[in-house]
Motif scaffolding. Structure first.
Motif, short mmCIF file in Angstrom:
data_model
loop_
_atom_site.label_atom_id
_atom_site.label_comp_id
_atom_site.label_asym_id
_atom_site.label_seq_id
_atom_site.Cartn_x
_atom_site.Cartn_y
_atom_site.Cartn_z
N GLY A 184 -24.24 -60.26 9.38
CA GLY A 184 -25.25 -59.20 9.53
C GLY A 184 -24.66 -57.80 9.49
O GLY A 184 -25.22 -56.87 10.06
N VAL A 185 -23.51 -57.66 8.81
CA VAL A 185 -22.86 -56.35 8.75
C VAL A 185 -23.18 -55.69 7.42
O VAL A 185 -23.16 -56.34 6.38
CB VAL A 185 -21.34 -56.52 8.89
N GLY A 186 -23.50 -54.40 7.43
CA GLY A 186 -23.84 -53.69 6.19
C GLY A 186 -22.60 -53.10 5.54
O GLY A 186 -21.64 -52.71 6.21
N TYR A 187 -22.64 -53.02 4.20
CA TYR A 187 -21.55 -52.40 3.46
C TYR A 187 -21.45 -50.93 3.86
O TYR A 187 -22.47 -50.25 4.01
CB TYR A 187 -21.84 -52.55 1.96
N ARG A 188 -20.23 -50.44 4.07
CA ARG A 188 -19.93 -49.06 4.49
C ARG A 188 -20.26 -48.78 5.95
O ARG A 188 -20.19 -47.64 6.40
CB ARG A 188 -20.67 -48.02 3.64
N GLU A 189 -20.68 -49.81 6.71
CA GLU A 189 -21.00 -49.60 8.12
C GLU A 189 -19.74 -49.23 8.90
O GLU A 189 -18.64 -49.60 8.55
CB GLU A 189 -21.62 -50.90 8.68
N THR A 223 -24.17 -48.81 -2.85
CA THR A 223 -24.50 -50.10 -2.23
C THR A 223 -24.43 -50.09 -0.70
O THR A 223 -24.50 -51.16 -0.07
CB THR A 223 -23.57 -51.20 -2.76
N SER A 224 -24.26 -48.93 -0.10
CA SER A 224 -24.17 -48.86 1.37
C SER A 224 -25.33 -49.62 2.01
O SER A 224 -26.45 -49.58 1.49
CB SER A 224 -24.24 -47.41 1.84
N ASP A 225 -25.06 -50.25 3.12
CA ASP A 225 -26.05 -50.97 3.95
C ASP A 225 -26.40 -52.36 3.43
O ASP A 225 -27.05 -53.12 4.14
CB ASP A 225 -27.40 -50.22 4.10
N LEU A 226 -26.04 -52.71 2.20
CA LEU A 226 -26.34 -54.07 1.75
C LEU A 226 -25.59 -55.06 2.62
O LEU A 226 -24.45 -54.81 3.03
CB LEU A 226 -25.96 -54.26 0.27
N ARG A 227 -26.24 -56.17 2.92
CA ARG A 227 -25.65 -57.19 3.79
C ARG A 227 -25.58 -58.54 3.10
O ARG A 227 -26.41 -58.82 2.23
CB ARG A 227 -26.52 -57.38 5.05
N VAL A 228 -24.65 -59.35 3.52
CA VAL A 228 -24.63 -60.73 3.07
C VAL A 228 -25.91 -61.39 3.56
O VAL A 228 -26.30 -61.23 4.71
CB VAL A 228 -23.38 -61.45 3.65
N THR A 241 -23.98 -62.81 -1.44
CA THR A 241 -22.89 -63.46 -0.71
C THR A 241 -21.66 -62.56 -0.60
O THR A 241 -20.72 -62.89 0.12
CB THR A 241 -22.45 -64.76 -1.40
N GLY A 242 -21.65 -61.44 -1.31
CA GLY A 242 -20.49 -60.54 -1.21
C GLY A 242 -20.82 -59.17 -1.76
O GLY A 242 -21.68 -59.04 -2.64
N VAL A 243 -20.16 -58.13 -1.22
CA VAL A 243 -20.34 -56.76 -1.71
C VAL A 243 -18.96 -56.15 -1.89
O VAL A 243 -18.14 -56.17 -0.97
CB VAL A 243 -21.14 -55.88 -0.73
N ASN A 244 -18.69 -55.62 -3.07
CA ASN A 244 -17.42 -54.95 -3.32
C ASN A 244 -17.70 -53.75 -4.19
O ASN A 244 -17.85 -53.87 -5.40
CB ASN A 244 -16.45 -55.94 -4.00
N ILE A 258 -15.27 -51.97 3.97
CA ILE A 258 -15.03 -51.63 2.58
C ILE A 258 -15.21 -52.81 1.64
O ILE A 258 -15.12 -52.68 0.43
CB ILE A 258 -13.63 -51.00 2.37
N ARG A 259 -15.48 -53.99 2.20
CA ARG A 259 -15.78 -55.14 1.34
C ARG A 259 -16.42 -56.24 2.17
O ARG A 259 -16.04 -56.44 3.33
CB ARG A 259 -14.50 -55.66 0.69
N LEU A 260 -17.39 -56.94 1.57
CA LEU A 260 -17.99 -58.10 2.23
C LEU A 260 -17.79 -59.30 1.33
O LEU A 260 -18.02 -59.22 0.12
CB LEU A 260 -19.50 -57.88 2.42
N GLU A 261 -17.35 -60.40 1.90
CA GLU A 261 -17.10 -61.61 1.11
C GLU A 261 -17.50 -62.78 1.98
O GLU A 261 -16.73 -63.18 2.86
CB GLU A 261 -15.61 -61.64 0.74
N GLY A 262 -18.70 -63.30 1.77
CA GLY A 262 -19.20 -64.35 2.67
C GLY A 262 -19.24 -63.81 4.09
O GLY A 262 -19.75 -62.71 4.32
#
Lengths: 578, 431
Positions: free
Chosen positions: B22-27, A60-65, A10-13, B43-47
């Motif tokens: 559907g967005v990737g981290y660091r995209e 963690t690049s590319d990981l998605r919610v 649900t989140g990536v930081n 630089i951050r995904l939150e929900g």
């Protein structure tokens, strides 16, 4: 192994991901975050409601919610069994040379290899017999691993008493072969293989009792063994500003220390320095066995650019492997370089978890985590009566070289010896740069205690005179005081300092330390007559030069006795008759 | 093809938040607004909230701006045609040349497997005795120059670059003054080195976020050259500006600050860049020389402090000289046993005596009478500073070693130097 279940991101930081889960999860459970065809290893570090927070051991690049996360039901564990020695692992026990064969120059994300070779076979010799009653840690048999008898033991996780139902006959087996079947009191069978797993964050305690460390561990560094000794099964720390020589000191110790096994944990270290060890050790000779030094060495290499969460795990992996070999009655030395980098990894994750920061933004639990780590060292008596030990030497890299900071202070509370490195000494090229006036040890020296005490008093008085001279000048100092100062400088130059790159001077055996130190002790004790200071200084300059030549001569060589004779003659010439 | 979103939720500092799925981290994303287009990175995904740092800054971004996600992280082109060119922090041309789009390579790639590294073994000659004799620079080393504003650190960097025997020079400029940027470009051109150089320059006038990309772009390109068997020298100036840009973003993101407001991962961030220095088994190498300006000349400041624990030594530049104390090349021991047998002896003895000279200077300043020994040290220290420490001295290593012996012989008796008897017999100059 329990069945896996799946959660959702649900989140990536940074290295931290939040995962929604349904079935129960455990703190420190291992999980894999999946994206595309990648599976990234991670560990649960906090749970709130139905959201688990995981530190990922990879980029963690590319990981998605919405990406799935597999929970494994297992805690982060190390694989234990024959074939660990001479290996080079990362913080998660992936064998680095084998990874390089598969992936080339760069570390590939999501690529994991088993820590132990599954194909290789080992000649097994049984010890236990059917009907024997055994407990966790008891040897069922052994295989030769280099110069050691590697015990195949009852898995440490098995509680209580077990009856041996069958043991494999002598023969060649791979690590996953079942070598014994045990039965518990209710008649349930348990298969035992050569390889077992143990959660790295829990200490292995399959021994009878922990003893007090008393026997000296000879490192062959004179200032350490004579003045600030380390004990077998003891703990010590080496704090110092960058450039003061922590790493060189660790390298020297890893080569010459008198122990069975050395585990080097390069925790957030420079790859350029680690590679020296990686490449050189296989070619270096172990002075004790005449074989490759690598055969008794194990390297955990998690350099500073490798992911931070794996750095946090690396010291636990290292100490678990050390405890494993201790269970075989061996003496293991664990060198952790640097524990500050590990503490910084804790701080980084704590920041991401948005925990309330403690001193200098380190987490509030820093002190207890450090204490728990060093407490995993120790001498233990095993069930068969043999003694094993884990000695832990950790370097600390305090910010700004300031020993008041939390990591140094928390470490000082729990270790038995403190080797403080000083910028002043390293600036003046006095190596090792261990500051003799600040350092301490609670362990016993290899030379007689009264000699050490006298030498230390000379160092202190010499320092006092030096301080005084800065106020009143050389002319305001009495000749007697001045000679004390020169004696202290002499002791420093010829005994405390040691050339790490000289084939002879780099390592001084305990016997040689006893012999040389008693000679120098006599010189320190000798009253000397000088009429003027310049003459006194010149005398000590010449004496220093001869004594340094003495240090560079092998102990049984003619140069050694020649230099010694000269030292005696020179001292006799200035001796005061009282 | 690309997913576009227009639900901007928040704009603060150079970070915008958009609601997207559907967005990737660091995209990477393109942000299009009435005032122009800029690249941005997740630089951050939150929900469903996606945090983006906008390279060109957030100024003028409207709440109805279009955000188009590109499906890949930041990449940089790689080909021989990069040589002689100048780019900005987003990899766009800064000179008037065409944009290059060949062989797009992701930046910030994974770490080199330590098992594939080889022990650094080649000395890099600079003609500067304080480096060659006392702190030998080694191919594949990562070294910062610790300095303060006003010191000639950029000219020193340029001089080392020009005198070092390398195949490719890559300059990563962060927060450079425009004058300094032109200085580098002109001196490389003047000495005929521009054709083997690539410049990635962020100037103080450019948006802060672009500064963050400079080391990664520079090092990604360096890595590609090194894999093609080239010996690459990367110059980074100034890493303190890079760290300050990190701080700015961290604070905007409301991260819990660590030391003096810097983010808790400052060490890992710096290490990830410096650790790109490497000598590849059976390929080329990357050597990194960086400038770290120390705010208030304070080496305990988080940026130089963390740097010191990562790099393989440092050169302290103070009062226009490389200081013998504090300066260090950790890898020198790997090469200076092969230069000349007396190299290490000169290196250690001269510095030990220089330390004694400094003590004598203190005594002198206190007004104490100088002993015969003090007078010798004073003579020695003065000559050492003038003939070896001065940055204008430009002599090969062997000449510098001979000079060292000469200075020692002119000032001292052999026994006063603490040099092993065997060395004295072999090298002490006869009068």
């Amino acid at each position: 192994m329990s069945t896996t279940h799946i959660g959702k991101i649900t989140g990536v930081n940074g290295n931290l991901i939040k995962v929604e889960f349904q079935s129960p999860v455990a703190q420190n459970e291992v999980a894999y975050a999946r994206t595309g065809h990648l599976r990234l290893k991670s560990e649960v570090i906090r749970i709130r409601g139905n959201i688990a927070e995981l530190q990922v051991f990879e980029d963690t690049s590319d990981l998605r919610v919405g990406d799935p996360v597999e929970f494994t039901g297992e805690l982060l564990s190390a694989e234990l069994g024959p074939g660990l020695l001479a290996r080079i692992y990362d913080g998660l026990q992936n064998p680095l040379p084998e990874l390089a064969v598969e992936s080339g120059f760069f570390l590939q994300r999501g690529k994991y290899l088993p820590a132990l070779d599954r194909q290789k076979t080992w000649p097994f010799t049984p010890i236990a017999r059917p009907g024997d009653i055994v407990e966790a840690g008891d040897a069922l048999g052994w295989v030769p691993e280099g110069i050691f008898k590697h015990r195949i033991m009852v898995p440490f996780r098995l509680a209580g008493r077990w009856t041996v139902k069958s043991v494999a006959p002598a023969g060649e087996y791979p690590v996953e072969h079942v070598v014994a079947i045990l039965q518990d009191e209710r008649g349930r069978d348990q298969e035992v293989r050569m390889v077992q797993r143990w959660p790295v964050k829990l200490p292995i305690r399959a021994y009878v009792e922990r003893l007090r460390p008393t026997e000296p561990l000879v490192t062959k560094v004179r200032i350490v063994d004579t003045f600030f000794p380390v004990a077998r099964g003891g703990t010590y720390c080496i704090p110092g500003p960058f450039g003061a020589g922590k790493t060189v000191l660790q390298q020297i110790t890893s080569r010459y220390a008198e122990v069975d096994i050395v585990i080097i944990a390069a925790c957030g270290e420079r790859a350029g320095e680690v590679v020296e060890t990686l490449r050189e050790f296989p070619h270096l000779q172990d002075p004790r066995t005449g074989r490759s030094l690598m055969e008794r060495t194990l390297i955990i290499c998690n350099t500073s650019s490798m992911p931070v969460a794996a750095r946090e795990a690396s010291v636990y992996t290292a100490v678990t492997l050390a405890e494993y070999y201790r269970q075989m009655g061996l003496d293991v030395l664990l060198l952790a370089d640097s524990t500050s980098r590990w503490a910084q990894a804790l701080r980084e994750m704590s920041g991401r978890l948005e925990e309330i920061p403690g001193e200098e933004a380190f987490p509030a639990y820093l002190e207890s985590v450090i204490a728990a780590f060093y407490e995993r060292g120790g001498v233990v008596r095993l069930r068969d009566g043999s003694i094993g030990s884990v000695t832990i030497g950790g370097t600390v890299s305090p910010a700004g070289g300031n020993f008041e900071e939390p990591v140094t202070q928390s470490t000082l509370k729990v270790v038995g010896a403190f080797h403080g490195l000083s910028r002043e000494r390293s600036d003046a090229r006095r190596f090792p740069a261990i500051q003799p006036l600040d350092s301490w040890s609670k362990y016993e020296s290899v030379v007689p205690a009264e000699q050490v005490a006298y030498a230390r008093s000379i160092l202190r008085r010499g320092n006092d005179v030096n301080q005084m001279m800065k106020v009143v000048g050389e002319e305001g100092t009495s000749i007697d005081d001045f000679v004390v100062y020169l004696k202290a400088e002499y002791l420093d130059a010829v005994y405390l300092q040691q050339d790490a790159f000289h084939p002879v001077d780099a390592a001084t055996s305990a016997d040689r330390q006893k012999y040389v130190f008693s000679r120098i002790y006599k010189i320190l004790k000798t009253p000397m007559n000088f009429t003027e200071k310049d003459a006194a200084r010149q005398f000590f300059q010449r004496l220093t030069q001869v004594t340094k030549d003495w240090n560079r001569a092998p102990m049984d060589s003619p140069e050694f006795s020649e230099a010694e004779t000269r030292i005696e003659q020179m001292t006799a010439e200035v001796t005061a008759y009282v | 093809m690309y997913k576009t979103f227009q639900k901007i939720d928040q704009i603060s500092g150079n970070v915008i938040v958009v609601r997207a799925e559907g967005v990737g981290y660091r995209e990477l994303a393109q942000v299009q607004s009435a005032h122009g287009t800029s690249l941005a990175q997740v630089i951050r995904l939150e929900g469903d909230r996606v945090y983006l740092q906008v390279f060109a800054g957030s100024r003028g971004i409207t709440t109805d701006a279009t955000v188009r996600f590109l499906g890949h992280p930041m990449r940089v082109p790689f080909s021989e045609t990069l040589l002689g060119r100048v780019f900005n922090g987003s990899g766009m041309p800064r000179d008037r040349g065409p944009a290059i789009t060949e062989n797009m390579t992701p930046i910030g790639g994974p770490s080199v497997n330590p098992a594939k590294r080889i022990i650094p073994r080649n000395m890099v000659r600079t003609g500067i005795p304080m480096i060659d004799v006392f702190n030998t620079l080694v191919e594949s080393q990562k070294l910062p120059i610790f300095s303060v504003a006003g010191e000639p650190y950029n000219p020193l960097l340029a001089r080392i670059a020009l005198q070092a025997e390398v195949d490719v020079i890559i300059l990563g400029g962060m927060g450079l003054k425009h004058d300094d940027y032109l200085f580098f470009r002109d001196i490389l051109e003047e000495k005929g080195a521009l054709s083997r150089s690539v410049l990635f320059v962020h100037t103080a006038a450019d948006p802060t976020v672009e500064c963050l990309m400079v080391p990664d772009i520079s090092l990604a390109v360096a890595e590609q050259f090194a894999l093609q068997n080239k010996r690459v020298l990367v110059l980074l100036t100034d890493m303190t500006n890079f760290a300050d840009a990190l701080k700015e973003i961290a604070i905007t993101m409301e991260q819990i600050p660590s030391n003096r407001g810097y983010p808790g991962d400052l060490y890992s961030q710096l290490a990830a860049r410096y650790e790109k220095a490497v000598d590849f088994e059976s390929a080329g190498s990357i050597t990194i020389l960086a400038v770290t300006t120390m705010p208030g000349d304070d080496v305990t400041h988080p940026v130089p402090d963390n740097t010191g624990y990562i790099t393989e030594g440092q050169f302290y530049l103070r009062n226009g000289r490389i200081e013998p104390f504090g300066s260090l090349s950790r890898l020198k021991q790997l090469v200076n046993d092969k230069t000349r047998p007396d190299h290490r002896t000169i290196m250690n003895s001269m510095i030990q005596l220089y330390a004694a000279y400094k003590e004598t200077l203190e005594k002198q300043a206190m007004g104490f009478r100088m002993s015969a020994w003090d007078r010798k040290l004073l003579k020695y220290g003065e000559r050492f500073e003038r003939e070896m420490m001065d940055l204008s001295v430009n002599i090969p290593l062997e000449k510098a070693l001979d000079l060292g012996w000469q200075i020692l012989a002119d000032c001292f008796e052999p026994a006063e130097t603490g040099i092993p008897t065997k060395m004295i017999e072999k090298y002490w100059p006869t009068k």
